[in-house]
Design an enzyme around this catalytic site. Structure first.
Site, mmCIF file in Angstrom:
data_model
loop_
_atom_site.group_PDB
_atom_site.id
_atom_site.type_symbol
_atom_site.label_atom_id
_atom_site.label_comp_id
_atom_site.label_asym_id
_atom_site.label_seq_id
_atom_site.Cartn_x
_atom_site.Cartn_y
_atom_site.Cartn_z
ATOM 1 N N VAL A 17 36.921 -51.165 -86.077
ATOM 2 C CA VAL A 17 35.668 -51.921 -86.165
ATOM 3 C C VAL A 17 35.253 -52.114 -87.624
ATOM 4 O O VAL A 17 34.895 -53.219 -88.040
ATOM 5 C CB VAL A 17 34.538 -51.221 -85.371
ATOM 6 C CG1 VAL A 17 33.244 -52.022 -85.468
ATOM 7 C CG2 VAL A 17 34.949 -51.045 -83.911
ATOM 8 N N GLU A 55 23.307 -51.428 -81.622
ATOM 9 C CA GLU A 55 23.797 -52.324 -80.566
ATOM 10 C C GLU A 55 25.227 -51.990 -80.161
ATOM 11 O O GLU A 55 25.589 -52.048 -78.982
ATOM 12 C CB GLU A 55 23.726 -53.773 -81.060
ATOM 13 C CG GLU A 55 24.143 -54.807 -80.042
ATOM 14 C CD GLU A 55 23.233 -54.788 -78.827
ATOM 15 O OE1 GLU A 55 22.081 -55.191 -78.934
ATOM 16 O OE2 GLU A 55 23.677 -54.318 -77.763
ATOM 17 N N GLU A 68 43.284 -43.735 -74.102
ATOM 18 C CA GLU A 68 43.839 -42.780 -75.061
ATOM 19 C C GLU A 68 44.951 -41.963 -74.406
ATOM 20 O O GLU A 68 45.036 -41.879 -73.184
ATOM 21 C CB GLU A 68 42.736 -41.797 -75.509
ATOM 22 C CG GLU A 68 41.467 -42.417 -76.013
ATOM 23 C CD GLU A 68 41.591 -42.934 -77.438
ATOM 24 O OE1 GLU A 68 42.468 -42.448 -78.174
ATOM 25 O OE2 GLU A 68 40.823 -43.840 -77.802
ATOM 26 N N LYS A 92 26.552 -43.303 -72.851
ATOM 27 C CA LYS A 92 25.920 -44.622 -72.837
ATOM 28 C C LYS A 92 24.758 -44.654 -71.854
ATOM 29 O O LYS A 92 23.724 -45.284 -72.101
ATOM 30 C CB LYS A 92 26.957 -45.682 -72.503
ATOM 31 C CG LYS A 92 27.999 -45.850 -73.615
ATOM 32 C CD LYS A 92 29.211 -46.640 -73.139
ATOM 33 C CE LYS A 92 30.242 -46.811 -74.249
ATOM 34 N NZ LYS A 92 31.524 -47.333 -73.726
ATOM 35 N N GLY A 128 36.846 -53.298 -78.686
ATOM 36 C CA GLY A 128 37.633 -54.189 -79.531
ATOM 37 C C GLY A 128 36.991 -54.330 -80.884
ATOM 38 O O GLY A 128 35.766 -54.325 -81.015
#
Lengths: 429, 429
Positions: B14, B127, B188, B203, B300
């Site tokens: 990222v 975010e 993973e 989350k 991603g």
């Protein structure tokens, strides 16, 4: 906490819900806005009208200007162009921020209103103008502000989605589905604004302006309605794993912005194909973000009021604590493409002569006009006459003008095609 | 334009994309932020690592504190608890705002970090911590700030959604689907954090905190994984028009907040049932807004970077032009309910003795424990033994403790039930 004075213009379905929620949830809203929200008045046409929620009579007035001039934030929910435009300009002149759900006004006078807000250094918010409670304006204005948007494709009109959905799932005709929508209050007695695509076109103009940081108005959007959609078209789409939807599309191409509102074939694997009933959904594709979708109720008093209140909280927060909404910046010089230059895949169904050489002749007309074909299928059932059959041609990406030339030539100069039964855009999965 | 200095911590999948987009789209980002964004340094563990995008070597440093202390905004994308927490606290101490995607850190130290940001009067944005590019944090924090949220139900883990999707659509076993996910880089080598639900639980804690303006931590969330989901369970769900999904659920009840992460039966008509592959989707229900859904890629490099940049634009705008992000306000005193008090519909499948009076006996145990039944079906195929058959019982809303008592009693005291083959929550359409 600083007091923020609110003037509400209009107390119809949405306005009455805004007044209700402002009253019922006042404490929570104050905490979120970091301000004491005070509703100072509600401007209505007729004080004595029956409303969905009883607004205290001392708040009601027929003199909109009297409350606009005292307000820090004006909420405009009366609809129509005049005097809504004049009221909003007066609000800006007095240094008030504005929250509106008036898509028709924004699609026509958006640039003027944005400029006036910028000049007054106040906010203009309009989440409720597109997709009811669906926070797509927020999404484009703020959540995707770090990305470069390539395509916005949305179901933004609940009435037409309801009609097409009932035609698809219940096999109803357009006329019967429309009548059902009218009975349920999902369509107006005069359904023109919805079924001819004008409501969706206004929303398309707003979405495109936001997504591509440019100024798009209603008249820029090539618009088709759904009156011509027959059960045969629906059935044929279903058989080929498509769903017919009225879409608003705004696409960034290298040479400009391409706009379209009208019925299109959506592959069933596309998330928009599954949007049922009066719900709205907008797919936003960004270079980095990939494909996002925002989904929810596109209309209704309480859902739309929820969108209005989120705007109000933001505008009041800025009034009390500083900061401002993202400006509607225009930058770059991406032109809006003429509809004739739009490219899309298309599916054409036609009745053709069933004789040797006809297919060859038809393919020749496509090739000559630079329209490349991905798929051809011929159906055995004839058209009730001898010597004819159905031909379905699906193209690769083609320029609309080239497609139109192909159609004109086949209609006028060729003996092969008896008539076209449908010509629809095809969206990519 | 005022300059805003940015320190980036971490240059993995990222982080490298954030550096790339900051460079490639600099002009657009500056306009949107109303500030000149300057990347002053990128802290990495190893200067010479290979990266997805070549960061200019003069920006790279192994000394994070040196760039944190000069920055106006710190972007933390290194992951892990320590030293990420210490770096962020140092940023706040120096008056910098922070953008992070670190859900594990927020689920454990969220209250401390929010308090530190409030004290320093700077922003904490995150975010990217939930749902990758899906703007659900924005949605809850800002778009729905005028509403009262009743339920958040989401698919927030792409790995488990991929596995369950392949089991559903391709008939794969859990083991084969997991292996495929690992081969494609969706899981993973040690898949524990995903398949046992811990990632989704972190989350869930963030979403619940936001939605209900309270402080929920990871340990508050009753969590189950998907290792026990068999092809038989998937097939039986399909036959009954359900899809098995790993969901994160946070629900407002009169007496408190009810949390759950684990596999559940989603009716096929529910919008979450159609979410395929590694995509994420979060359904948010508000009293006024009705049902909204936010959908997009949950992971991603580029999609997550898009979310980070939108936060950066907002934080930089506030640094340059005033204002601040909505504070994570805690108000009201809604408690977090113990998992035993949760209510839900459940579906239980069991192998039972196929003899007269057995069904009556089993129903008696449910009734005695106050679990009301909506549906019972018996399957004729036996369990490979004589005298047994499958029984599927679907309950009305039941309290989890009552359900557990029912199961215990049937397991221990009753001769009727040989064994349970699955016990799953059932979501409402």
């Amino acid at each position: 906490m600083q007091e923020v004075k609110i003037a509400l213009l209009g107390a119809g379905t949405v306005g009455a819900q805004v007044a209700r929620l402002l009253t019922v949830h006042q404490d929570e809203l104050n905490v979120r806005a970091g301000a004491k929200l005070t509703l100072i008045g509600v401007a209505v046409r007729n004080i004595n009208s029956q409303r969905d929620w009883d607004i205290p009579s001392e708040l009601l007035t027929t003199d909109a200007y009297s409350i606009i001039r005292q307000a820090d934030v004006v909420i405009e929910l009366m609809g129509g162009i005049h005097p809504a435009r004049e009221y909003i300009l007066e609000a800006f002149k007095n240094g008030a921020s504005v929250v509106t759900g008036n898509k028709a006004l924004l699609a026509e006078y958006g640039p003027e209103l944005h400029d006036a807000a910028d000049e007054a250094q106040v906010d203009l918010y309009y989440e409720a103008a597109v997709g009811g409670a669906v926070p797509v304006v927020y999404g484009l204005r703020e959540s995707l502000s770090g990305d470069r948007i390539t395509h916005v494709l949305g179901i933004v009109n609940g009435t037409t989605n309801y009609i097409l959905d009932k035609m698809t799932t219940k096999g109803l005709s357009y006329e019967v589905a429309l009548k059902k929508a009218q009975e349920l209050g999902f369509a107006e007695a005069d359904p023109t604004a919805d079924v001819d695509g004008f409501d969706a076109a206004a929303k398309c103009a707003l979405l495109a302006s936001l997504a591509f940081h440019t100024r798009v108005s209603l008249s820029d959007v090539p618009t088709e309605g759904i009156r011509g959609i027959t059960p045969g078209i629906i059935a044929s789409a279903k058989a080929n794993n498509y769903t017919v939807k009225l879409v608003a599309s705004a696409k960034r191409r290298e040479d400009g912005i391409e706009l379209f509102v009208g019925p299109a074939l959506i592959p069933n694997a596309h998330p928009l194909a599954n949007i049922r009933g009066v719900y709205n959904a907008i797919v936003v594709e960004g270079e980095a973000a990939d494909r996002l979708m925002f989904y929810g109720p596109g209309a209704g008093g309480a859902p739309t009021a929820s969108a209005v209140l989120s705007d109000l909280v933001a505008a009041a927060n800025h009034k009390a604590n500083g900061g401002f909404a993202p400006r509607e910046l225009v930058y770059g010089d991406t032109p809006i493409l003429d509809g004739s230059k739009a490219t899309s895949r298309y599916q054409l169904k036609m009745v053709v002569q069933d004789s040797v050489g006809v297919l060859h002749a038809i393919m020749g007309v496509f090739a000559k006009n630079n329209v490349s074909i991905s798929d051809v299928s011929q159906e055995n059932e004839n058209d009730g006459k001898e010597n004819t059959c159905y031909l379905t041609v699906t193209t690769h990406e083609a320029v609309y003008a080239d497609l139109q030339n192909t159609i004109d030539e086949l209609n006028n100069a060729s003996q092969a095609v008896t008539r076209f039964t449908s010509i629809l855009r095809v969206e990519n999965a």
